[in-house]
Design an enzyme around this catalytic site. Structure first.
Site, PDB file in Angstrom:
ATOM      1  N   SER A  39       0.194  -1.134   0.039  1.00 16.90           N
ATOM      2  CA  SER A  39      -0.026   0.183   0.649  1.00 16.90           C
ATOM      3  C   SER A  39       0.881   1.140  -0.040  1.00 16.90           C
ATOM      4  O   SER A  39       2.176   1.873   1.057  1.00 16.90           O
ATOM      5  CB  SER A  39      -0.725  -0.014   1.240  1.00 16.90           C
ATOM      6  OG  SER A  39      -0.445   0.124   2.196  1.00 16.90           O
ATOM      7  N   ASP A  40      -0.094   2.166  -0.480  1.00 15.90           N
ATOM      8  CA  ASP A  40       1.221   3.478  -0.090  1.00 15.90           C
ATOM      9  C   ASP A  40       0.725   3.795   1.009  1.00 15.90           C
ATOM     10  O   ASP A  40       0.112   3.243   1.766  1.00 15.90           O
ATOM     11  CB  ASP A  40       0.484   4.620  -1.125  1.00 15.90           C
ATOM     12  CG  ASP A  40       1.098   5.607  -1.448  1.00 15.90           C
ATOM     13  OD1 ASP A  40       1.827   5.821  -0.599  1.00 15.90           O
ATOM     14  OD2 ASP A  40       1.226   6.706  -2.174  1.00 15.90           O
TER      15      ASP A  40
END
Ligand SMILES: *[C@@H]1O[C@H](CO)[C@@H](O)[C@H](O)[C@H]1NC(C)=O
Ligand SMILES: *[C@@H]1O[C@H](CO)[C@@H](O)[C@H](O)[C@H]1NC(C)=O
Ligand SMILES: *[C@@H]1O[C@H](CO)[C@@H](O)[C@H](O)[C@H]1NC(C)=O
Ligand SMILES: *[C@@H]1O[C@H](CO)[C@@H](O)[C@H](O)[C@H]1NC(C)=O
Ligand SMILES: *[C@@H]1O[C@H](CO)[C@@H](O)[C@H](O)[C@H]1NC(C)=O
Ligand SMILES: *[C@@H]1O[C@H](CO)[C@@H](O)[C@H](O)[C@H]1NC(C)=O
Ligand SMILES: *[C@@H]1O[C@H](CO)[C@@H](O)[C@H](O)[C@H]1NC(C)=O
Length: 813
Positions: free
Chosen positions: A329-330
């Site tokens: 995930s960012d």
């Protein structure tokens, strides 16, 4: 690690100092290895019998360390030893490992956008201001900072992109061997620049999905490929030099535009635009680059957070494109779902369960926030156990995520070492070879925008002195290097670069003005409000030009395009050079171009719009095609052919002149594709262009073998009087009767060097499905029947040359 206030932190400390970097007690500013207290050399591999022994373990009991077993079996064994708590504690970027069974902690987050970056907690350059407690290991203060990606893109040179990836991965391996860095790098950034206001244009290869995809493929191959193991039959065990990551998936290109932040933004995207534009570079990165990681973005897409969208992650990335690697995930994207997007009113536990179910493997947590006295680093390790206990997160899904993670680490030699790279050390960082590649790359990306009466190049003999003006003459590192960097090996300001050639005087008859913008105006988290230069800078340029006895030279530093119409049309501004943010060697590269030691051959990787354009369309409208109902114009060169362009995509002049001569085997190239009737798809046609639609308007490429090709040669003739490089771009133009097709699209390109008075022949072989395919309304990629055009233009408005030929495509049953 001084006093830890809680038992929990003490536990973390003990668990993590066994081998590598300790966690911080209260902030993410990590102490370097040297003052970490362990006082040991960094380990080079997990499966080291003496390391196990020191921890009171017998390595031979652990088949995951048996190098004669397949990776998949070893990973299965490793996960089998772990308790569910241990498993969950490895779903965040600061992974705890499982020291009980010999697995050390690992920090996943490193960045290498255009050189090893100090962004993220893992990479640790030494700080000359801080005493180093353990003097045993070499200090590394600097790394090679290549020009920003938008510059490199302008070179249109695929081997440059790969060479940069190779140099960075060599420096990264050296940092790893010295205990100062990781093996997993979250670069490149391959989102396309859909809107000229986007703050992160500098980080990307521009606006064209194919060019962006090719940049990604080459950079990734440079970062990852181990010579001799590029085409192994088992891609799940292909060794990796370092692991790259294509980000941010998907439809992410709004950072903060008048309060529309990436955390809350819900991108409303048509499926056609997904397939044709937003996903294309990612598909190329996975299928052609075999990247080992993809990062999902903060934003939502049609309501669903990218990191919680099972269709995009499990469906598209894993099933359709076959990623060999992990999805991350960012940083804080999972937190953002609950805190900012408030998606479905989900709690932290529910959001954690949703992302694992959707196919996320690793949660990057940027924050270090205390909740109920406990640190929340990332959501998955913090809330994962509760999700498991509540039956919302299945252990089998966790095992899948860990399998993807440990397979990647296996391939990196994290468990067994990788002798090929173990001798790399501080001497391989900032080597002469890397510094000259950075200089050469910066030169290759320079774009000459205007050169009236051949004002450039200057000659040091003719111009004994020049006057240097403008805010970027002494541009500090922060401007030249852009974002995501470490301290550069060498740093040359524009002023220093120029002053090696001529005397800098303030009363010379020739002025070079260094202007442009900087990261206060365009950067991650900050989109631009307009496309103009700061007003006082425009005024200063105009008044200097007016007062100057001779036309001045304007050098622009920026990532995105700037509306400098005022300068383009002003005869007192004779030449304009775009230097991007050219990195540590930038000042030298600029001087080499200005004084003609290097003939500029860069072409703009994005359209430079006039400022008027942005008033016609809000940044939040995601559509690429014009939206007549709203009065919105189309976006990028593929869908906008209106008047508000200052410099078109691929514009770029040279100190010489290039002309094209085409060799096509047959003047009227006809391609017949065998097609069964069931593969035919309908198309929409522009009104009044056809008497009747063809019986088979188009064929679906997914159901066709797609082996047909069209080949041609183009001779690039240098009919000026200096040697130079030129980037040949090949476009196709779909049949003119097809409605809402792109105006044209890049399908191939090649940068070539041509001596003055000579010619270089470049051969192109276009795959019919790839080069002539278009995406129709319902998002199928099809080859239309009819006459498409192959088109080449040299991008030089002062000496234009273009060639075209028709390709007639028809289907036979
Ligand atoms: C490693 O695996 C191989 C293949 O199964 C086996 O023959 C060997 O005995 C194993 N080695 C150890 C130390 O267990
Ligand atoms: C996201 O939400 C958190 C918690 O409410 C808040 O502190 C933060 O400012 C928000 N960020 C943005 C960009 O809205
Ligand atoms: C190298 O890094 C050090 C430490 O950050 C910095 O002080 C120095 O200026 C850097 N060298 C150059 C040439 O920028
Ligand atoms: C600029 O001044 C130099 C002498 O300093 C002179 O030789 C040269 O011709 C002048 N150039 C122009 C373009 O006026
Ligand atoms: C323009 O104004 C800004 C803010 O006052 C100032 O920092 C900058 O130096 C000025 N630039 C020029 C070229 O005068
Ligand atoms: C292109 O050039 C190559 C090598 O010179 C030649 O073999 C080929 O036939 C040429 N193709 C065309 C279409 O002229
Ligand atoms: C492309 O880049 C490579 C690697 O930097 C370089 O050697 C080559 O000269 C470049 N090609 C052209 C035509 O500029």
């Amino acid at each position: 690690m001084a006093s830890s206030s809680t038992v929990y932190l003490l536990f973390l400390f003990l668990a993590t100092t066994l081998i590598m970097i300790p966690r911080p007690s209260s902030s993410r500013a990590v102490p370097s290895h040297d003052d970490g207290g362990a006082g040991k050399a960094a380990y080079t591999k997990v499966c080291d019998a003496s390391r196990f022994e020191a921890a009171g373990l017998d390595m031979s009991r652990y088949p995951y360390c048996n190098a004669s077993l397949p990776y998949a079996d070893r990973v299965h064994d490793l996960i089998g030893w772990m308790t569910v708590e241990e498993k969950v504690s490895n779903l965040g970027d600061w992974a705890d490992g499982a020291p009980r069974v010999g697995l050390p902690p690992y920090m996943w987050w490193s960045e290498a956008l255009h050189g090893i970056s100090s962004t993220g907690p893992t990479t640790k350059f030494d700080d000359p201001k801080k005493p180093r407690l353990h003097s045993g290991r070499a200090a590394v203060f600097n790394g090679t900072v290549f020009a920003n990606v938008i510059n490199s893109a302008a070179s249109f040179n695929e081997s440059l992109w790969m060479s940069i990836g190779q140099a960075i991965s060599t420096e990264a391996r050296a940092m790893y061997n010295l205990g100062k860095g990781g093996l997993t790098y979250w670069s490149p950034n391959i989102n396309i620049v859909r809107d000229p206001r986007w703050g992160r244009a500098l980080e990307t290869p521009g606006e064209d999905p194919y060019v962006v995809g090719r940049y990604g493929v080459n950079f990734v191959r440079g970062m990852q490929d181990v010579p001799g193991h590029v085409d192994t039959s088992d891609l799940n065990s292909r060794p990796l030099k370092t692991s790259a990551c294509c980000k941010h998936y998907a439809a992410y290109d709004v950072d903060d535009w008048y309060g529309h932040t990436r955390f809350k933004f819900d991108a409303r995207v048509e499926e056609r635009d997904m397939v044709e534009t937003f996903q294309r570079p990612f598909e190329m990165c996975i299928r052609d680059g075999d990247v080992s990681s993809v990062m999902c973005s903060y934003n939502r897409i049609n309501g669903i957070p990218a990191c919680a969208d099972a269709r995009l992650l499990l469906g598209t990335i894993r099933r359709d494109w076959g990623l060999h690697g992990y999805i991350v995930s960012d940083c804080d994207a999972v937190r953002v779902m609950t805190d900012n997007a408030t998606w479905l009113g989900y709690t932290a536990v529910e959001a954690s369960a949703a992302v694992i179910k959707a196919g996320l493997d690793l949660d990057c947590g940027e924050s270090w926030i205390f909740e109920d006295g406990k640190p929340v680093m990332d959501f998955l390790t913090t809330y994962g156990m509760e999700a498991v206990r509540k039956g919302k997160m299945r252990e089998a899904d966790i095992d899948n995520a860990l399998t993807n993670l440990y397979m990647t680490l296996m391939r990196l030699g994290y468990f067994d070492g990788m002798p090929k790279y173990e001798n790399l050390n501080e001497k391989d960082i900032c080597s002469d070879e890397h510094k000259s590649l950075a200089l050469d790359g910066a030169r290759q990306g320079m774009v000459l925008l205007k050169n009236h009466d051949n004002l450039l190049p200057l000659s040091a003999e003719k111009h004994a002195a020049v006057t240097i003006r403008g805010p970027h003459a002494q541009a500090p590192e922060k401007v030249m290097d852009g974002d995501y960097t470490g301290p550069p090996c060498r740093y040359v300001t524009p002023h220093e670069g120029i002053s090696k050639d001529v005397k800098i005087s303030h009363d010379a008859n020739l002025t070079v003005y260094f202007g442009g913008i900087n990261l206060h105006i365009e950067r991650e988290g900050n989109d631009r409000e307009d496309l103009l230069l700061p007003k006082n800078q425009t005024e200063e340029i105009l008044s200097i030009a007016e007062a100057s006895p001779n036309p001045i030279v304007l050098v622009i530093l920026s990532g995105g395009g700037i509306d400098i119409s005022f300068a383009h049309s002003n005869p007192k501004i004779g030449a304009i050079l775009w230097a991007g943010y050219p990195g540590g060697e930038g000042g030298q590269a600029i001087a080499d171009v200005i004084f003609g030691r290097y003939n500029p051959g860069g072409r703009l990787p994005l359209t430079w719009f006039k400022n008027k354009y942005i008033h016609q369309i809000p940044m939040t409208s995601m559509a690429l095609r014009p939206q007549p109902d709203h009065g919105y114009p189309g976006r990028t060169y593929k869908f906008y052919d209106g008047p508000d362009v200052l410099y078109p995509f691929a514009h770029g002049l040279s100190y010489t002149k290039f002309r094209y001569e085409l060799t096509v085997p047959d003047k009227s190239t006809t391609v017949k594709l065998a097609a069964a009737r069931r593969h035919c798809k309908r198309l929409s046609y522009k009104a009044g262009t056809l008497h009747a639609a063809p019986s088979c308007p188009a064929i679906d490429v997914a159901s066709h073998a797609c082996e047909e090709t069209v080949s041609f040669n183009v001779s690039v003739v240098n009919h000026g009087d200096v040697d130079g490089a030129h980037a040949v771009l090949v476009y196709t133009v779909p049949p003119r009767e097809v409605a809402s097709a792109p105006i044209k699209q890049v399908v191939a390109f090649q940068r070539v060097f041509v001596k003055a008075g000579a010619a270089t022949t470049v051969g192109f072989t276009l795959n019919v499905c790839k080069a002539f395919g278009i995406v129709e309304k319902t998002a199928y990629t099809v080859v239309p029947s009819g006459i498409s055009i192959v088109h080449l233009e040299n991008g030089d408005s002062s000496s234009p040359s273009s060639v075209s030929f028709p390709v007639k495509i028809s289907f036979s049953a």
